[in-house]
Design a protein around this motif. Structure first.
Motif, PDB file in Angstrom:
ATOM      1  N   GLY A  69       0.904  -1.357   0.007  1.00  0.00           N
ATOM      2  CA  GLY A  69      -0.091   0.141  -0.033  1.00  0.00           C
ATOM      3  C   GLY A  69       0.760   1.343   0.151  1.00  0.00           C
ATOM      4  N   ALA A  70       2.050   1.304   0.608  1.00  0.00           N
ATOM      5  CA  ALA A  70       2.760   2.526   0.716  1.00  0.00           C
ATOM      6  C   ALA A  70       3.224   2.713  -0.715  1.00  0.00           C
ATOM      7  CB  ALA A  70       3.973   2.213   1.736  1.00  0.00           C
ATOM      8  N   LEU A  71       3.284   1.898  -1.527  1.00  0.00           N
ATOM      9  CA  LEU A  71       3.707   2.316  -2.939  1.00  0.00           C
ATOM     10  C   LEU A  71       2.812   2.612  -3.867  1.00  0.00           C
ATOM     11  CD1 LEU A  71       6.045  -0.885  -4.214  1.00  0.00           C
ATOM     12  CD2 LEU A  71       6.703   1.369  -3.651  1.00  0.00           C
ATOM     13  N   ILE A  72       1.708   2.950  -3.501  1.00  0.00           N
ATOM     14  CA  ILE A  72       0.410   3.218  -4.329  1.00  0.00           C
ATOM     15  C   ILE A  72       0.737   4.717  -4.879  1.00  0.00           C
ATOM     16  CG2 ILE A  72      -1.893   3.992  -4.455  1.00  0.00           C
ATOM     17  CD1 ILE A  72      -2.539   1.401  -2.604  1.00  0.00           C
ATOM     18  N   PRO A  73       1.144   5.582  -4.071  1.00  0.00           N
ATOM     19  CA  PRO A  73       1.709   7.000  -4.415  1.00  0.00           C
ATOM     20  C   PRO A  73       2.426   7.015  -5.526  1.00  0.00           C
ATOM     21  CG  PRO A  73       1.353   7.156  -1.999  1.00  0.00           C
ATOM     22  CD  PRO A  73       1.299   5.580  -2.487  1.00  0.00           C
ATOM     23  N   LEU A  74       3.568   6.237  -5.339  1.00  0.00           N
ATOM     24  CA  LEU A  74       4.737   6.104  -6.337  1.00  0.00           C
ATOM     25  C   LEU A  74       4.142   5.606  -7.514  1.00  0.00           C
ATOM     26  CD1 LEU A  74       7.855   6.364  -6.738  1.00  0.00           C
ATOM     27  CD2 LEU A  74       7.736   3.952  -6.229  1.00  0.00           C
ATOM     28  N   LEU A  75       3.392   4.671  -7.607  1.00  0.00           N
ATOM     29  CA  LEU A  75       2.811   3.848  -9.192  1.00  0.00           C
ATOM     30  C   LEU A  75       1.894   4.797  -9.465  1.00  0.00           C
ATOM     31  CD1 LEU A  75       2.908   0.433  -7.613  1.00  0.00           C
ATOM     32  CD2 LEU A  75       4.730   1.521  -8.926  1.00  0.00           C
ATOM     33  N   PHE A  76       1.018   5.537  -8.682  1.00  0.00           N
ATOM     34  CA  PHE A  76      -0.002   6.323  -9.314  1.00  0.00           C
ATOM     35  C   PHE A  76       0.792   7.432 -10.112  1.00  0.00           C
ATOM     36  CE2 PHE A  76      -4.638   5.614  -7.428  1.00  0.00           C
ATOM     37  CZ  PHE A  76      -4.513   4.259  -7.546  1.00  0.00           C
ATOM     38  N   SER A  77       1.687   8.061  -9.453  1.00  0.00           N
ATOM     39  CA  SER A  77       2.700   9.081  -9.958  1.00  0.00           C
ATOM     40  C   SER A  77       3.025   8.866 -11.359  1.00  0.00           C
ATOM     41  CB  SER A  77       3.508   9.759  -9.145  1.00  0.00           C
ATOM     42  OG  SER A  77       3.133  10.272  -7.945  1.00  0.00           O
ATOM     43  N   LEU A  78       3.458   7.441 -11.271  1.00  0.00           N
ATOM     44  CA  LEU A  78       4.098   6.981 -12.590  1.00  0.00           C
ATOM     45  C   LEU A  78       3.031   6.748 -13.684  1.00  0.00           C
ATOM     46  CD1 LEU A  78       6.342   5.700 -14.278  1.00  0.00           C
ATOM     47  CD2 LEU A  78       6.012   3.448 -13.179  1.00  0.00           C
ATOM     48  N   TYR A 112      -0.392   7.810 -13.721  1.00  0.00           N
ATOM     49  CA  TYR A 112      -1.346   8.899 -13.952  1.00  0.00           C
ATOM     50  C   TYR A 112      -0.559  10.225 -13.836  1.00  0.00           C
ATOM     51  CZ  TYR A 112      -4.132   4.770 -12.778  1.00  0.00           C
ATOM     52  OH  TYR A 112      -4.671   3.686 -12.883  1.00  0.00           O
ATOM     53  N   GLY A 113       0.466  10.504 -13.368  1.00  0.00           N
ATOM     54  CA  GLY A 113       1.000  11.849 -13.207  1.00  0.00           C
ATOM     55  C   GLY A 113       0.404  12.350 -11.824  1.00  0.00           C
ATOM     56  N   GLY A 114       1.247  13.444 -11.373  1.00  0.00           N
ATOM     57  CA  GLY A 114       0.910  14.205 -10.219  1.00  0.00           C
ATOM     58  C   GLY A 114       1.386  13.722  -8.961  1.00  0.00           C
ATOM     59  N   ASP A 115       1.100  14.136  -7.996  1.00  0.00           N
ATOM     60  CA  ASP A 115       1.436  14.021  -6.714  1.00  0.00           C
ATOM     61  C   ASP A 115       0.263  13.111  -5.740  1.00  0.00           C
ATOM     62  OD1 ASP A 115       3.940  15.289  -7.067  1.00  0.00           O
ATOM     63  OD2 ASP A 115       2.691  17.278  -6.536  1.00  0.00           O
ATOM     64  N   ALA A 162       2.256   7.430   3.312  1.00  0.00           N
ATOM     65  CA  ALA A 162       3.235   7.650   2.221  1.00  0.00           C
ATOM     66  C   ALA A 162       2.660   8.660   1.254  1.00  0.00           C
ATOM     67  CB  ALA A 162       3.262   6.267   1.278  1.00  0.00           C
ATOM     68  N   LEU A 163       3.622   9.353   0.684  1.00  0.00           N
ATOM     69  CA  LEU A 163       3.363  10.558  -0.355  1.00  0.00           C
ATOM     70  C   LEU A 163       4.506  10.437  -1.440  1.00  0.00           C
ATOM     71  CD1 LEU A 163       3.171  14.054   1.176  1.00  0.00           C
ATOM     72  CD2 LEU A 163       4.817  13.586  -0.631  1.00  0.00           C
ATOM     73  N   SER A 164       3.677  10.932  -2.631  1.00  0.00           N
ATOM     74  CA  SER A 164       4.626  11.029  -3.742  1.00  0.00           C
ATOM     75  C   SER A 164       5.039  12.470  -4.328  1.00  0.00           C
ATOM     76  CB  SER A 164       4.351   9.822  -4.897  1.00  0.00           C
ATOM     77  OG  SER A 164       3.147  10.230  -5.384  1.00  0.00           O
ATOM     78  N   GLU A 218      11.474  12.790 -12.074  1.00  0.00           N
ATOM     79  CA  GLU A 218      11.978  12.135 -10.571  1.00  0.00           C
ATOM     80  C   GLU A 218      10.593  11.938  -9.609  1.00  0.00           C
ATOM     81  OE1 GLU A 218      16.511  12.920 -10.123  1.00  0.00           O
ATOM     82  OE2 GLU A 218      15.257  14.613 -10.008  1.00  0.00           O
ATOM     83  N   ILE A 219      10.445  10.879  -9.230  1.00  0.00           N
ATOM     84  CA  ILE A 219       9.314  10.668  -8.561  1.00  0.00           C
ATOM     85  C   ILE A 219       9.846  10.402  -7.055  1.00  0.00           C
ATOM     86  CG2 ILE A 219       6.899   9.724  -8.067  1.00  0.00           C
ATOM     87  CD1 ILE A 219       6.983   9.057 -10.963  1.00  0.00           C
ATOM     88  N   TYR A 220       9.507  11.121  -6.275  1.00  0.00           N
ATOM     89  CA  TYR A 220      10.008  10.777  -4.724  1.00  0.00           C
ATOM     90  C   TYR A 220       8.787  10.249  -3.950  1.00  0.00           C
ATOM     91  CZ  TYR A 220      14.210  13.652  -5.839  1.00  0.00           C
ATOM     92  OH  TYR A 220      15.155  14.028  -6.689  1.00  0.00           O
ATOM     93  N   LEU A 221       9.204   9.142  -2.974  1.00  0.00           N
ATOM     94  CA  LEU A 221       8.295   8.346  -2.294  1.00  0.00           C
ATOM     95  C   LEU A 221       8.846   8.629  -0.825  1.00  0.00           C
ATOM     96  CD1 LEU A 221       5.751   6.840  -1.805  1.00  0.00           C
ATOM     97  CD2 LEU A 221       7.356   4.530  -1.836  1.00  0.00           C
ATOM     98  N   PHE A 222       7.859   9.172  -0.139  1.00  0.00           N
ATOM     99  CA  PHE A 222       8.304   9.568   1.400  1.00  0.00           C
ATOM    100  C   PHE A 222       7.464   8.548   2.252  1.00  0.00           C
ATOM    101  CE2 PHE A 222       9.363  13.435  -1.088  1.00  0.00           C
ATOM    102  CZ  PHE A 222      10.478  13.712  -0.666  1.00  0.00           C
ATOM    103  N   VAL A 223       8.071   7.956   2.946  1.00  0.00           N
ATOM    104  CA  VAL A 223       7.310   6.610   3.776  1.00  0.00           C
ATOM    105  C   VAL A 223       7.414   7.490   5.130  1.00  0.00           C
ATOM    106  CG1 VAL A 223       7.341   4.494   4.712  1.00  0.00           C
ATOM    107  CG2 VAL A 223       7.996   4.926   2.295  1.00  0.00           C
ATOM    108  N   ASP A 224       6.156   7.693   5.762  1.00  0.00           N
ATOM    109  CA  ASP A 224       5.983   8.115   6.927  1.00  0.00           C
ATOM    110  C   ASP A 224       6.621   9.561   6.878  1.00  0.00           C
ATOM    111  OD1 ASP A 224       4.342   5.844   8.115  1.00  0.00           O
ATOM    112  OD2 ASP A 224       6.223   4.956   8.618  1.00  0.00           O
ATOM    113  N   PRO A 225       6.048  10.466   6.236  1.00  0.00           N
ATOM    114  CA  PRO A 225       6.590  11.934   6.063  1.00  0.00           C
ATOM    115  C   PRO A 225       6.132  12.794   7.114  1.00  0.00           C
ATOM    116  CG  PRO A 225       4.749  11.692   4.549  1.00  0.00           C
ATOM    117  CD  PRO A 225       5.099  10.299   5.282  1.00  0.00           C
TER     118      PRO A 225
END
Length: 173
Positions: free
Chosen positions: A28-37, A39-42, A52-54, A74-81
């Motif tokens: 689940g923590a990868l969802i933001p990263l994969l969605f950014s890849l 669909y674009g956006g954060d 998690a936040l991308s 460059e897509i950054y994934l922050f786990v527990d930001p």
């Protein structure tokens, strides 16, 4: 979609799924990263045990002589930001999810945040390559568009709705 397209899509999805195992983080923590890849956006994600936040940065490389270029993402994934610092104020129009129209919001120009883990995905469109690596950095700073996106997604993680003025406050000149 033909059989070859389906096989390519399955292989791509399997490679995405393998990232959770590779980095030893909940899927689940990868969802933001994969969605950014895809669909674009954060994007952001929260469950009982992880947030998690991308955030996406884009750099355009352009050759004047050939008049061609590409945009490196460059897509950054922050786990527990965790937000450490906000600086400045930028007024901008923003739309979120199912909201019917954009809102006028105030965002910081710069943000600094820390995270338990930071993963960077670099997407090179000419090489057709996606490189993913964990960074040693646990604290990073961003400005401009990336800072706005981070601030927006931190609001989601805090359970707050995006607040601002309706577009109708503008007047045509």
């Amino acid at each position: 979609m033909n059989a070859d397209d389906i096989q390519e899509e399955i292989a791509f999805a399997a490679a995405e799924a393998a990232l959770a195992v590779r980095f030893g983080i909940p899927a689940g923590a990868l969802i933001p990263l994969l969605f950014s890849l895809r669909y674009g956006g954060d994007w952001s994600y929260a469950s009982g045990d992880v947030t998690a936040l991308s955030a996406v940065t884009k750099t355009t490389v352009y050759d004047e002589a050939s008049r061609t270029g590409y945009s490196l993402e460059e897509i950054y994934l922050f786990v527990d930001p965790v937000l450490l610092h906000r600086e400045g104020t930028v007024h901008r129009l923003e739309k979120c999810g199912e909201a019917p129209a954009r809102l006028l919001v105030a965002r910081p120009y710069r943000v600094r945040l820390s995270a338990r883990r930071v993963i960077r995905m670099t997407v090179h469109p000419l090489k057709r390559e996606i490189r993913t690596e964990e960074l040693d950095a646990r604290e990073m700073a961003f400005s401009g568009s990336t800072a706005y996106g981070i601030d927006h997604e931190l609001e989601h993680l805090a359970g707050r709705e995006i607040a601002g003025e309706e577009l109708r406050v503008f007047r045509f000149g």
